[in-house]
Design a protein around this motif. Structure first.
Motif, short mmCIF file in Angstrom:
data_model
loop_
_atom_site.label_atom_id
_atom_site.label_comp_id
_atom_site.label_asym_id
_atom_site.label_seq_id
_atom_site.Cartn_x
_atom_site.Cartn_y
_atom_site.Cartn_z
N PRO A 64 -11.30 -7.76 -2.29
CA PRO A 64 -10.04 -7.39 -2.95
C PRO A 64 -9.49 -6.11 -2.31
O PRO A 64 -10.24 -5.19 -1.96
CB PRO A 64 -10.45 -7.13 -4.41
N LEU A 65 -8.18 -6.05 -2.14
CA LEU A 65 -7.54 -4.91 -1.49
C LEU A 65 -6.83 -4.00 -2.47
O LEU A 65 -6.57 -2.83 -2.16
CB LEU A 65 -6.54 -5.40 -0.43
N PHE A 66 -6.50 -4.52 -3.64
CA PHE A 66 -5.78 -3.73 -4.64
C PHE A 66 -6.42 -3.91 -6.01
O PHE A 66 -6.94 -4.99 -6.34
CB PHE A 66 -4.31 -4.16 -4.73
N VAL A 67 -6.37 -2.85 -6.79
CA VAL A 67 -6.66 -2.93 -8.22
C VAL A 67 -5.33 -3.04 -8.93
O VAL A 67 -4.46 -2.18 -8.76
CB VAL A 67 -7.41 -1.66 -8.70
N ARG A 68 -5.15 -4.11 -9.69
CA ARG A 68 -3.86 -4.36 -10.34
C ARG A 68 -4.05 -4.52 -11.83
O ARG A 68 -4.90 -5.29 -12.27
CB ARG A 68 -3.21 -5.63 -9.77
N ASP A 69 -3.26 -3.79 -12.60
CA ASP A 69 -3.20 -4.02 -14.03
C ASP A 69 -1.76 -3.81 -14.48
O ASP A 69 -0.85 -3.69 -13.65
CB ASP A 69 -4.18 -3.11 -14.79
N THR A 70 -1.53 -3.76 -15.75
CA THR A 70 -0.14 -3.68 -16.25
C THR A 70 0.48 -2.32 -16.01
O THR A 70 1.70 -2.17 -16.10
CB THR A 70 -0.11 -3.97 -17.77
N ARG A 71 -0.33 -1.31 -15.68
CA ARG A 71 0.20 0.05 -15.54
C ARG A 71 0.26 0.54 -14.11
O ARG A 71 1.08 1.39 -13.79
CB ARG A 71 -0.65 1.03 -16.37
N ALA B 184 0.82 -1.21 0.00
CA ALA B 184 0.00 0.00 0.00
C ALA B 184 0.85 1.26 0.00
O ALA B 184 0.49 2.27 -0.60
CB ALA B 184 -0.94 -0.02 1.21
N GLU B 185 1.99 1.21 0.68
CA GLU B 185 2.86 2.38 0.73
C GLU B 185 3.67 2.56 -0.55
O GLU B 185 3.91 3.67 -1.00
CB GLU B 185 3.80 2.28 1.93
N GLU B 186 4.07 1.46 -1.14
CA GLU B 186 4.87 1.54 -2.37
C GLU B 186 4.01 1.63 -3.62
O GLU B 186 4.43 2.19 -4.64
CB GLU B 186 5.79 0.31 -2.48
N LEU B 187 2.79 1.02 -3.56
CA LEU B 187 1.93 0.88 -4.74
C LEU B 187 2.71 0.26 -5.90
O LEU B 187 2.55 0.64 -7.06
CB LEU B 187 1.31 2.23 -5.14
N ASN B 188 3.55 -0.69 -5.53
CA ASN B 188 4.39 -1.38 -6.50
C ASN B 188 4.85 -2.69 -5.85
O ASN B 188 5.54 -2.65 -4.82
CB ASN B 188 5.59 -0.51 -6.89
N PHE B 189 4.48 -3.83 -6.41
CA PHE B 189 4.81 -5.12 -5.81
C PHE B 189 6.31 -5.38 -5.84
O PHE B 189 6.86 -5.96 -4.90
CB PHE B 189 4.04 -6.24 -6.51
N THR B 190 6.98 -4.96 -6.89
CA THR B 190 8.42 -5.22 -6.99
C THR B 190 9.17 -4.47 -5.89
O THR B 190 10.03 -5.05 -5.19
CB THR B 190 8.94 -4.79 -8.37
#
Length: 310
Positions: A48-55, A15-21
């Protein structure tokens, strides 16, 4: 069954990074393991806790509800473990929010406190003024540093510093060679500002001075977490970053005072209730830095009336 703390810790990192990597690197986990942990948490909660797509990665409404509560649970868990390990429940502890650990003002005050009073255990948080004021009144925080304009009457305020706001620019930016940069010179730039819910007092200050210079700034569409990410965007010429002084200047960027009009940020120390020994120690450290550094003091907050209108 309540969620496991490790799942909540993984959720907060994403949530803080908004980036899984980046979150996986921060946690020293494989990205696949982190994704699996988040999926388990979502299955346990049934949302669901996150909306995830390629962008992009963004919080869902359920994620927005969970984030502040997960942070509180993790803080309580960490404090409980620390107390047990210390074996000294009466040890002096100071829970403090200095806005951001990379900013000079709060970092220097805490450095002085550590030097003068090494026996005090400092537990630092970064939740911002709106959340910090709530935490003060709820007894979850001892001291908050920042702009005290919105502090209610039952929160004590001690003025600390009136600081000239600077702008962080790429080292090859056309304005980087100047000793100061006028606000109007950046009218065509994209400005990186924090989310309004995290730092409304900062954004209002910056926007007000931009309007005085004759324009409304275009805001960078994304958000960042931590100084490294902001400095990277500035170095890439994607945006300019209004900010207070940092302890160290990252490679690829420069800091210049903003003028015409000059923007001044009023730092204050805030606490609720009677100031205990750890709070008094921080106030002493803050006053020592005022005298050593020659910081100019902001006007004291009024004792009566609505501070938010000042």
């Amino acid at each position: 069954m309540p969620p496991e703390l490790r799942h909540l810790r993984h959720f907060v990192a994403v949530a803080e990074e908004l980036n899984f990597t980046r979150a996986a690197g921060k946690l020293f986990l494989a990205q696949q393991a982190l994704s699996s942990s988040i999926k388990q948490l979502e299955n346990e909660l049934g949302e669901p806790l996150f909306v995830r797509d390629t962008r992009r990665v963004a919080l869902t409404p359920a994620g927005e509800i969970l984030l502040p509560r997960a942070r509180r649970l993790l803080t309580m868990a960490d404090e409980t473990v620390a107390a047990v390990r210390a074996g000294t429940p009466d040890r002096a502890v100071l829970r403090v929010d200095i806005s951001s650990s990379n900013l000079e003002t709060g970092a220097l005050v805490l450095r002085r406190l550590r030097e003068d009073r090494p026996e005090i255990e400092i537990r630092q948080r970064e939740i911002g003024v709106p959340g910090g004021l709530v935490a003060l009144r709820d007894g979850e925080l001892d001291v908050l540093l920042g702009d005290a304009a919105a502090a209610p009457d039952d929160v004590a305020v001690e003025p600390l510093r009136q600081e000239t706001v600077q702008v962080m620019l790429a080292a090859d930016h056309p304005c980087a060679g100047r000793s100061t940069v006028s606000v109007a010179a950046l009218a065509d730039e994209v400005w990186l500002l924090p989310p309004d819910e995290v730092a409304p007092e900062w954004n209002q200050l910056v926007l007000r001075h931009c309007q005085q210079a004759g324009f409304r700034p275009r805001r960078y569409p994304g958000t960042t977490w931590g100084p490294a990410a902001a400095a990277e965007l500035a170095a890439e010429r994607r945006c300019v970053v209004p900010t207070n002084a940092w302890l160290t200047v990252p490679d690829g960027v420069v800091f210049r005072p903003l003028v015409d009009p000059e923007i001044r940020f009023p730092w204050s120390v805030m606490w609720a209730g009677e100031a205990g020994e750890p709070v008094e120690a921080l106030l002493a450290a803050a006053q020592a830095m005022v005298h050593e550094r020659g910081w100019s003091l902001p006007a004291a907050q009024p004792e009566d009336g609505d501070r938010s209108t000042q």
